[in-house]
Write an enzyme that holds these catalytic residues in place. Structure first.
Site, short mmCIF file in Angstrom:
data_model
loop_
_atom_site.label_atom_id
_atom_site.label_comp_id
_atom_site.label_asym_id
_atom_site.label_seq_id
_atom_site.Cartn_x
_atom_site.Cartn_y
_atom_site.Cartn_z
N ARG A 96 -10.46 -47.44 0.11
CA ARG A 96 -9.36 -48.11 0.84
C ARG A 96 -8.62 -47.28 1.88
NH1 ARG A 96 -11.48 -52.83 -0.49
NH2 ARG A 96 -10.81 -53.70 -2.47
N HIS A 147 -24.88 -54.81 -5.38
CA HIS A 147 -24.40 -55.75 -6.41
C HIS A 147 -25.23 -57.03 -6.58
CE1 HIS A 147 -22.49 -57.37 -2.83
NE2 HIS A 147 -21.46 -56.55 -2.86
N ASP A 161 -18.90 -51.14 -7.76
CA ASP A 161 -18.16 -51.96 -6.79
C ASP A 161 -16.66 -51.90 -7.09
OD1 ASP A 161 -17.52 -53.54 -4.65
OD2 ASP A 161 -18.48 -55.36 -5.40
N GLY A 179 -12.38 -58.76 -6.13
CA GLY A 179 -12.62 -57.35 -6.43
C GLY A 179 -11.94 -56.90 -7.71
O1 DOR Z 1 -15.33 -58.25 -4.85
C1 DOR Z 1 -15.51 -57.65 -3.84
N1 DOR Z 1 -14.55 -56.86 -3.32
N2 DOR Z 1 -16.65 -57.78 -3.19
C2 DOR Z 1 -16.86 -57.27 -1.98
O2 DOR Z 1 -17.92 -57.45 -1.46
C3 DOR Z 1 -15.79 -56.55 -1.28
C4 DOR Z 1 -14.83 -55.98 -2.24
C5 DOR Z 1 -13.54 -55.53 -1.62
O3 DOR Z 1 -13.60 -54.77 -0.65
O4 DOR Z 1 -12.49 -55.88 -2.12
#
Ligand code: DOR
Length: 439
Positions: free
Chosen positions: A75, A244, A316, A335
């Site tokens: 991030r 994933h 992920d 996410g």
């Molecule tokens: O769940 C997810 N979150 N899948 C993604 O492909 C991106 C990721 C995110 O960056 O939050």
């Protein structure tokens, strides 16, 4: 500088070894030295004299090669309110993860060397474990339009990815693969065909969505793009890695392509292996993209993991704020976090559950990702000592409030697990150690 870890069981490809692990100037120099009986390790006086640090007592503990997670969202830059390089890599260290590959959905998106340098500077300043970034495939990580400056970024990246978005145009993906092949870097693909998505899709287009009136995300939106990319990978000879994997169709396509000799590898994540739509509750911590699929998909993933179709497990790790995850399934962002739970949940359910051997889990979480993404370090003689020490018997309850990650949303909250991380070393240096007094 000489460092000795005494009394632990030390992972090796031929089974666990007993005795001392000796690290000199950050490099693994002896494995299983001293007493081979598993009793008190013999550390010679001489060793003590040359040992700058005290020997680290690992009795009752297992020393594994440091885990490698090739799918992590740190991030920073751009979204430091969700996670930072410092907090994300602290979470990695606490999870036994010694190297991560960081995803490029950042601001600025790393689509040229200057933008990439913003992230690299933050990594140099704050990272507690190894971080090797991915560069974008497309300019602005838009998944469409024009290619990013792959050539300029190649020396600094583990590969190219637009994770969070699929590359929509066939010709653009083909162009990316040809260039990546020339640069000897993999294309690491988030497979999602936007034409097959419905606005507002939030969970798998299956039973739960139908029963609760929620908009679904079809399996086809994933596997159609996997299918396209496999053809392009065969045509271009590019190293191609699928992120994933969540559907049974994708597993079958990848299995078939591997048999045909395509240079494809793939990953799935702990939540797809351990959960499915039947486990959903209307809470944001069950929402991610791709979504938890059906029980049949989960079975196919486990089968693919065991037969080698699925090369590795990555988390992920995708942190968001509490507010962003508080809007139930329909409104939360996609996410979940995973760095601090991946090993214990998989060890508990798959290894203790009799699905995989511990050696196979280490292969999927450490050896395979390190090999495939050509990352340094490990637990072999002559390598920089990247390792993770676990207490495999210690049982505890997953409590997100204790995470180092700023993200707290996990479907594994409250799970009773075994396999507690105790210490993590990167390049022979202790980067994290659990304070066992405080738990
Ligand atoms: O769940 C997810 N979150 N899948 C993604 O492909 C991106 C990721 C995110 O960056 O939050």
């Amino acid at each position: 500088m000489r460092q000795i870890l005494t009394g632990g069981q030390i992972f090796s490809k031929d089974g666990f070894l007993r005795g001392d692990l000796v690290i000199e100037d950050g490099i693994v120099s002896e494995i299983g030295a001293g007493d081979a009986s598993g009793g008190n390790p013999v550390v010679s006086k001489d060793n003590f004299i040359r040992c700058n640090g005290n020997p680290i007592d690992c009795r009752g503990l297992s020393i594994l090669p440091g885990l490698v997670d090739v799918h992590v969202h740190l991030r920073e830059p751009g979204f430091s309110f969700k996670e930072t390089i410092a907090s994300g890599t602290a979470a990695a260290a606490a999870g036994g993860v010694t190297a991560v590959c960081s995803m490029p959905n950042l601001d600025p998106a790393p689509d040229n060397p200057e933008h990439l340098e913003v992230q690299r500077a933050a990594i140099r300043k704050d990272a507690r474990v190894r971080v090797v970034p991915f560069g974008c495939i497309t300019k602005g990580q838009r998944g469409t339009g024009a290619l990013a400056d792959l050539e300029g970024m190649a020396p600094y990246v583990a590969g190219f990815s637009d994770d969070g978005r699929g590359v929509q145009e066939d010709a653009l993906m083909e162009q990316a693969m040809r260039l990546a092949k020339r640069l000897d870097r993999p294309i690491v693909a988030h497979c999602e065909d936007n034409r097959l998505l419905c606005p507002g899709g939030c969970i798998h287009a299956g039973r739960y969505a139908a029963a609760h009136g929620l908009v679904g995300i079809s399996s086809e939106s994933e596997w159609r793009q996997v299918e396209r990319d496999l053809k392009l990978a065969a045509k271009t000879g590019c190293r191609y890695h699928v992120c994933h994997v969540s559907t049974k169709e994708s597993v079958a396509l990848i299995r078939q392509a591997k048999r045909a000799g395509v240079a494809v590898s793939c990953e799935t994540a702990p939540h797809y292996l351990l959960l499915c739509e039947d486990d959903l509750a209307d809470e944001g911590r069950f929402k991610m993209n791709p979504p938890l699929r059906s029980a049949a998909d989960r079975e196919a993933l486990l089968e693919g993991l065991c037969d080698g179709t699925i090369d590795l497990i990555a988390t992920d790790h995708a942190p968001h704020t509490a507010e962003e995850k508080s809007r139930r399934l329909a409104g939360s962002l996609m996410g979940v976090v995973g760095l601090e739970t991946a090993f214990p949940v998989l060890y508990t359910k798959l290894v203790r559950g009799g699905v995989l051997s511990l050696a196979a889990l280490v292969e999927k979480m450490s050896l395979a990702p390190r090999r495939l993404f050509r990352l340094p370090g490990g637990l072999e003689k002559g390598k920089q000592a990247d390792l993770a020490v676990f207490d495999l018997d210690r049982e505890y309850i997953v409590d997100p409030e204790r995470f180092y990650s700023m993200g707290r949303a996990t479907p594994f909250a409250g799970w009773r697990v075994r396999g507690e991380s105790r210490m993590t070393m990167v390049k022979g240096e202790v980067v994290w150690q659990r304070n066992t007094q405080e738990r």
